[in-house]
Design an enzyme around this catalytic site. Structure first.
Site, PDB file in Angstrom:
ATOM      1  N   GLU A   1      15.615  -0.491   8.344  1.00 21.07           N
ATOM      2  CA  GLU A   1      14.918   0.705   7.852  1.00 21.07           C
ATOM      3  C   GLU A   1      13.417   0.545   8.046  1.00 21.07           C
ATOM      4  O   GLU A   1      12.858  -0.498   7.729  1.00 21.07           O
ATOM      5  CB  GLU A   1      15.165   0.896   6.354  1.00 21.07           C
TER       6      GLU A   1
ATOM      7  N   ARG B   1      25.238  -3.566   5.912  1.00 21.02           N
ATOM      8  CA  ARG B   1      26.562  -2.952   5.792  1.00 21.02           C
ATOM      9  C   ARG B   1      26.649  -1.819   6.805  1.00 21.02           C
ATOM     10  O   ARG B   1      25.649  -1.442   7.401  1.00 21.02           O
ATOM     11  CB  ARG B   1      26.721  -2.345   4.391  1.00 21.02           C
TER      12      ARG B   1
ATOM     13  N   ASN C   1      19.629  -3.133   5.800  1.00 22.20           N
ATOM     14  CA  ASN C   1      20.892  -2.862   5.126  1.00 22.20           C
ATOM     15  C   ASN C   1      22.002  -3.604   5.852  1.00 22.20           C
ATOM     16  O   ASN C   1      22.245  -3.371   7.029  1.00 22.20           O
ATOM     17  CB  ASN C   1      21.188  -1.367   5.116  1.00 22.20           C
TER      18      ASN C   1
ATOM     19  N   LYS D   1       0.873  -1.166   0.000  1.00 18.70           N
ATOM     20  CA  LYS D   1       0.000   0.000   0.000  1.00 18.70           C
ATOM     21  C   LYS D   1       0.915   1.222   0.000  1.00 18.70           C
ATOM     22  O   LYS D   1       1.901   1.270   0.727  1.00 18.70           O
ATOM     23  CB  LYS D   1      -0.870  -0.018   1.260  1.00 18.70           C
TER      24      LYS D   1
HETATM   25  C1  MV4 Z   1       7.359   3.636   0.125  1.00 16.85           C
HETATM   26  C2  MV4 Z   1       6.700   4.861   0.022  1.00 16.85           C
HETATM   27  C3  MV4 Z   1       5.361   4.904   0.341  1.00 16.85           C
HETATM   28  N1  MV4 Z   1       4.702   3.790   0.732  1.00 16.85           N
HETATM   29  N2  MV4 Z   1       6.662   2.540   0.525  1.00 16.85           N
HETATM   30  C4  MV4 Z   1      11.256   3.012  -0.790  1.00 16.85           C
HETATM   31  C5  MV4 Z   1      12.682   3.153  -1.140  1.00 16.85           C
HETATM   32  C6  MV4 Z   1      12.974   4.545  -0.842  1.00 16.85           C
HETATM   33  N3  MV4 Z   1      14.096   5.033  -1.580  1.00 16.85           N
HETATM   34  C7  MV4 Z   1      11.683   5.251  -1.168  1.00 16.85           C
HETATM   35  N4  MV4 Z   1      10.697   4.336  -0.850  1.00 16.85           N
HETATM   36  C8  MV4 Z   1       9.382   4.572  -0.590  1.00 16.85           C
HETATM   37  N5  MV4 Z   1       8.653   3.502  -0.161  1.00 16.85           N
HETATM   38  C9  MV4 Z   1       5.355   2.630   0.792  1.00 16.85           C
HETATM   39  N6  MV4 Z   1       4.693   1.542   1.171  1.00 16.85           N
HETATM   40  C10 MV4 Z   1       7.434   5.971  -0.414  1.00 16.85           C
HETATM   41  C11 MV4 Z   1       8.768   5.830  -0.743  1.00 16.85           C
HETATM   42  C12 MV4 Z   1       9.410   7.002  -1.278  1.00 16.85           C
HETATM   43  C13 MV4 Z   1       9.276   7.346  -2.663  1.00 16.85           C
HETATM   44  C14 MV4 Z   1       8.593   6.540  -3.558  1.00 16.85           C
HETATM   45  C15 MV4 Z   1       8.477   6.888  -4.919  1.00 16.85           C
HETATM   46  C16 MV4 Z   1       9.075   8.070  -5.383  1.00 16.85           C
HETATM   47  C17 MV4 Z   1       9.771   8.887  -4.520  1.00 16.85           C
HETATM   48  C18 MV4 Z   1       9.890   8.533  -3.149  1.00 16.85           C
HETATM   49  C19 MV4 Z   1      10.597   9.358  -2.279  1.00 16.85           C
HETATM   50  C20 MV4 Z   1      10.723   9.013  -0.959  1.00 16.85           C
HETATM   51  C21 MV4 Z   1      10.118   7.840  -0.462  1.00 16.85           C
END
Ligand code: MV4
Length: 453
Positions: free
Chosen positions: A277, A294, A292, A203
């Site tokens: 995380e 590392r 992570n 979600k």
């Molecule tokens: C999400 C999320 C919202 N809902 N997961 C996962 C990896 C990290 N770099 C960003 N991630 C996210 N995971 C759920 N269930 C929002 C992010 C997210 C994001 C997602 C798409 C485009 C830009 C983003 C920027 C920050 C966080």
């Protein structure tokens, strides 16, 4: 328990220097490896010995497993520290080390495999009672199944690559009619990037914060956490500012997220050091996101508020020493902020390699600079553009922020462009200062048509 006599550092830049410093303080001899373009690098100068492992390209040098293993063998190194990036999360490298009788300073190959398969990690955590965002149980086989799950959990959903990283293969789906198309695009993208097309689904939660917890685990199964870091200020999945603690959290939050991190680490029999995380939503619900396996770029903010030298602890744990303290011995004090200073254009974020004609880092009370840069050094175009981490400590967030502004003003880097001007803008931003931000902070600033941050 006896520590290693000699450790090889399979990395470059600030993290190689950081590891050499820890080894020195522990009385361990160090071996640097370097590519041809890095012969004048600081990590080479600071190590007791050094071995050239190949040409500038990462594939032929810092990712060259045979060259690194033979360097360890010819120098009689007992252990290898991988730093972050490069071979740090490669289970084949870990296994190559153990085959050659060399200790890999990091978690087990199994830990690394679970960490590298985010769909699997999610499944393991869910099974063991660590909260995950509603979504798929493991990878989603096809578009049809994706639609079923989307109907069940409700839109919007987010598709994520099991092999993930850097936002590759990630898609937000707002409308049912787009799901098929986005599923195929994400699948192709992750297959091309990682040779693994697996996708999983969650979600999509708006306005989340990215909070992570540092953990330390010994070989006997004792696990402690060193509290949380807020890494919500990111741009295109690259963290720019990190801080510890999460200053705006409610009173019981640290214990809650810390206990969850330990539960997650226990669920996968974690060894050595790592980071769990989480995403935290507006209602302070905490969900496991990934692990992570590392040491992370941002580990210093945790060191600043706990007084624990994470790299020294990591080396001792890898040597088989039990944890020397218990959870109740970990004392938190003050606030720490880190700015990642990149050799990049501060407006467009494109790399700006070249010769540094003047480099004068800031100093004074509460300031730490982790860097391998110096006046006269040329930043190569072949690697990551991180050239320095500026870390400050203050008695509270306000003092830390004021100190960071002061330190950024003192920092002199000439000859190349850096992201220092960008950091100055954030450290003066009212929303950043009041805690009114989440992972969409930078995007929102741009949308609002304000001066792009
Ligand atoms: C999400 C999320 C919202 N809902 N997961 C996962 C990896 C990290 N770099 C960003 N991630 C996210 N995971 C759920 N269930 C929002 C992010 C997210 C994001 C997602 C798409 C485009 C830009 C983003 C920027 C920050 C966080």
């Amino acid at each position: 328990m006896k520590l290693f006599k000699k450790v090889l550092i399979a990395n470059r830049g600030e993290i190689a220097v950081r590891v050499i410093r820890a080894c020195r303080e522990l009385g361990i001899k160090t071996v640097a490896v370097y590519s041809e373009i890095d012969r004048d690098a600081l990590h080479v100068r600071l190590a007791d010995e050094s071995v050239c492992i190949g040409p500038a390209s990462s594939a032929q040098s810092y990712l060259n497993i045979p060259a690194i293993i033979s360097s360890a063998e010819i120098t009689d190194s007992e252990a290898i520290h991988p730093g972050y990036g490069f071979l740090a999360e490669n289970p084949h490298f870990t296994e190559a080390c153990s085959t050659s009788g060399i200790t890999f300073i990091g978690p087990t190959p199994d830990n690394i495999r679970i960490g590298g398969d985010k769909a699997k990690a999610r499944q393991v955590m869910k099974k063991k009672g660590v909260p995950v965002v509603p979504g798929s149980d493991g990878p989603v086989s096809d578009e049809e199944n994706a639609l079923k799950i989307a109907k069940k959990i409700g839109l919007p959903v987010i598709l994520k690559a099991a092999a993930g990283g850097g936002g590759k293969g990630m898609r937000i789906v707002n409308e049912e009619k787009d799901l098929g198309n986005l599923f195929h695009m994400a699948h192709r993208e992750t297959l091309a990037a990682f040779g693994n097309g697996d996708l999983y689904m969650e979600k999509y939660l708006p306005e989340i914060r990215h909070i992570e917890v540092q953990i330390l685990a010994d070989n006997k199964g004792n696990i402690v956490h060193l509290g949380e870091r807020d890494c919500s200020v990111q741009r295109r999945h690259q963290k720019l500012i990190e801080e510890a603690p999460f200053a705006f959290a409610p009173p019981r939050f640290r214990k809650q997220i810390g206990d969850l991190a330990i539960k997650a680490a226990k669920a996968m029999r974690y060894k050595n050091i790592g980071t769990i995380e989480f995403i935290v939503d507006k209602e302070w619900n905490i969900y496991f996101m990934e692990i992570n396996t590392r040491v992370q770029v941002e580990h210093p903010v945790t060191e600043m508020i706990t007084g624990v030298d994470i790299i020294k602890e990591q080396i001792k744990l890898a040597a088989g020493e039990p944890l020397s303290f218990k959870q109740h011995n970990v004392k938190f004090s003050g606030h720490s902020i880190e700015c990642r200073i990149n050799a990049e254009d501060p407006e467009r974020f494109v790399p700006s390699p070249g010769k540094i004609t003047l480099f004068i880092p800031p100093g004074g009370p509460g300031v730490r600079v982790d860097t391998a840069a110096y006046t006269g050094w040329t930043v190569p175009a072949h690697y990551d553009s991180l050239i320095a981490k500026l870390i400050v400590y203050g008695k509270d967030r306000e003092e830390a922020a004021a100190r960071m502004r002061r330190a950024l003003d003192e920092f002199i880097v000439e000859g190349i462009k850096t992201t220092i001007p960008f950091h100055k803008k954030i450290l003066n931003d009212p929303d950043f200062l009041s805690g009114n931000f989440n992972t969409s902070f930078l995007e929102k600033k741009n949308e609002a048509g304000k001066k792009p941050l």
